[in-house]
Design an enzyme around this catalytic site. Sequence first.
Site, PDB file in Angstrom:
ATOM      1  N   GLU A  60     -16.880 -43.782 -31.360  1.00  0.00           N
ATOM      2  CA  GLU A  60     -16.780 -44.669 -32.519  1.00  0.00           C
ATOM      3  C   GLU A  60     -16.130 -45.998 -32.143  1.00  0.00           C
ATOM      4  O   GLU A  60     -16.515 -47.060 -32.653  1.00  0.00           O
ATOM      5  CB  GLU A  60     -15.983 -43.982 -33.633  1.00  0.00           C
ATOM      6  CG  GLU A  60     -16.689 -42.818 -34.304  1.00  0.00           C
ATOM      7  CD  GLU A  60     -16.671 -41.547 -33.468  1.00  0.00           C
ATOM      8  OE1 GLU A  60     -17.434 -40.612 -33.789  1.00  0.00           O
ATOM      9  OE2 GLU A  60     -15.901 -41.477 -32.486  1.00  0.00           O
ATOM     10  N   PRO A 268     -17.683 -35.830 -17.798  1.00  0.00           N
ATOM     11  CA  PRO A 268     -17.346 -34.952 -18.921  1.00  0.00           C
ATOM     12  C   PRO A 268     -16.975 -35.761 -20.168  1.00  0.00           C
ATOM     13  O   PRO A 268     -16.392 -36.844 -20.067  1.00  0.00           O
ATOM     14  CB  PRO A 268     -16.136 -34.164 -18.399  1.00  0.00           C
ATOM     15  CG  PRO A 268     -16.230 -34.261 -16.911  1.00  0.00           C
ATOM     16  CD  PRO A 268     -16.793 -35.613 -16.643  1.00  0.00           C
ATOM     17  N   ARG A 269     -17.316 -35.210 -21.315  1.00  0.00           N
ATOM     18  CA  ARG A 269     -17.024 -35.891 -22.570  1.00  0.00           C
ATOM     19  C   ARG A 269     -15.522 -35.938 -22.857  1.00  0.00           C
ATOM     20  O   ARG A 269     -15.011 -36.927 -23.355  1.00  0.00           O
ATOM     21  CB  ARG A 269     -17.746 -35.172 -23.729  1.00  0.00           C
ATOM     22  CG  ARG A 269     -17.505 -35.774 -25.107  1.00  0.00           C
ATOM     23  CD  ARG A 269     -18.139 -37.127 -25.248  1.00  0.00           C
ATOM     24  NE  ARG A 269     -18.019 -37.668 -26.605  1.00  0.00           N
ATOM     25  CZ  ARG A 269     -18.480 -38.843 -26.989  1.00  0.00           C
ATOM     26  NH1 ARG A 269     -19.122 -39.599 -26.107  1.00  0.00           N
ATOM     27  NH2 ARG A 269     -18.332 -39.282 -28.217  1.00  0.00           N
ATOM     28  N   GLU A 311     -15.410 -45.496 -18.388  1.00  0.00           N
ATOM     29  CA  GLU A 311     -16.257 -46.035 -17.324  1.00  0.00           C
ATOM     30  C   GLU A 311     -17.704 -45.559 -17.397  1.00  0.00           C
ATOM     31  O   GLU A 311     -18.500 -45.879 -16.514  1.00  0.00           O
ATOM     32  CB  GLU A 311     -15.665 -45.698 -15.953  1.00  0.00           C
ATOM     33  CG  GLU A 311     -14.328 -46.386 -15.693  1.00  0.00           C
ATOM     34  CD  GLU A 311     -13.846 -46.240 -14.262  1.00  0.00           C
ATOM     35  OE1 GLU A 311     -13.290 -47.216 -13.727  1.00  0.00           O
ATOM     36  OE2 GLU A 311     -14.022 -45.149 -13.687  1.00  0.00           O
ATOM     37  N   ASN A 335     -25.052 -40.756 -27.666  1.00  0.00           N
ATOM     38  CA  ASN A 335     -25.810 -41.989 -27.852  1.00  0.00           C
ATOM     39  C   ASN A 335     -26.759 -42.309 -26.689  1.00  0.00           C
ATOM     40  O   ASN A 335     -26.309 -42.756 -25.627  1.00  0.00           O
ATOM     41  CB  ASN A 335     -24.826 -43.141 -28.059  1.00  0.00           C
ATOM     42  CG  ASN A 335     -25.513 -44.394 -28.564  1.00  0.00           C
ATOM     43  OD1 ASN A 335     -26.730 -44.426 -28.707  1.00  0.00           O
ATOM     44  ND2 ASN A 335     -24.745 -45.418 -28.836  1.00  0.00           N
TER      45      ASN A 335
END
Length: 429
Positions: A60, A268-269, A311, A335
């Site tokens: 966001e 990784p998220r 990054e 996204n």
Amino acid sequence: MALFTYRLILLLLLPLVLLLALLRSINHPAYRKRLGERLGFIPRHFKPKGIVIHAASVGEVLALKPFIEQCLVDFAQYSITVTTFTPTGSAQVQKLFGDKVQHCYIPLDIWPCSYLFLRRLQPKALVMMETELWPNLIDQATRAQTKLLLVNGRISNKSLPRYQKLSALISPCLKQFDQVLAQSEDNAERLVKLGASPTSCSSAGNLKYDLTLGRDIKSKQKHLAELLPNNRPIWLLASSHSGDEELILSSYQTIKSKLPNCLLIIVPRHPERFDNVAKIISQHQFSCQRRSTNEKVSEETQVWLMDSLGELMAVLGLTDVVTMGGTFSNIGGHNPLEPALFKKPVIVGNDMSNFTEVYQQLKSIGGIVTLPKYSDSNSLKQALAEKVTTLIQNPESAQTLGENAYKVVLQNQGATQRCINVLTQLLNR
């Protein structure tokens, strides 16, 4: 009555909420820091009577970046306060904006916490995003005559029934917004079904299309390019979740039989999974190098683990093929416009429910590759390996995919300015 019950329940649960936060902080110390902000105790030096913009987490914050930057220009007379819920979102705000904005955590949606928050900041306007509906905070802001704007509003068909079960709480909350700006006409219709006023709810487009390559991204990209080899094909797994790494690493084993020089990058998220992902890579017996070492990737390295924050956008432009994490399970995807901005070919699984409209546009123009749902995992692994190998071996096809995706980005930009225009009207009332 529903709001009163909601307030009472959360107030009674406050000790439990604090206990859970402390327990979570055992493994994730960042959740223990600045706990006072979550209780509504905002730093004393913050300037009041400005604009508060809430961005839940990293995604966001990045989507709102152009909007926040424009607010700093168009509303220079107001202090801009950006709130987040997660520590990673907080780190992203500080990295992107530094002291250009005021930043703190949004308070828990419990009456005393939100009361202290609003009393300290006394915002002229409060901007929320997507499905960030905080009934107590919204109600108190309305009573304080704060202008309320929901931007990038979205409710998927999949989640609509769940929200409708809470309509006694959600509907009054949506009605209190002065303006609700949805990502699309379909989302606007669903928001009206949930309770948004038809006269104040409209489509303004998706802020996530308004991606830009700022100097910070270009600078990071230049540094990362110096660390990466320039003679090896690169496959990137972006924003991975639990389960994604096992799938990708198994497919990577097959890919290496045809492309032995291929480098796999995993991003990784969630940063709390960095160490666990490193263990998974080791279990698959691949040589792994971590970004945090800040060393050039060696020729022997098979997997580069991006254990860093902020990054992903920079590394996207340095890859050959991108696979989006969170699309092979029930996460709903992430996204795909970010790699599209770099004209990169994107492969996703069968779950893109978080980006339905974006996905449909990309699919209709031939700007994305979708893997169907297979009855067994081996078939999925084999299909993914074949798609990646084909795209790397056929750069013209990969380029066509990327350019088609980029067209979708260009055709849908402009939501940021439309949201700024509405905010200007609200502040001038």
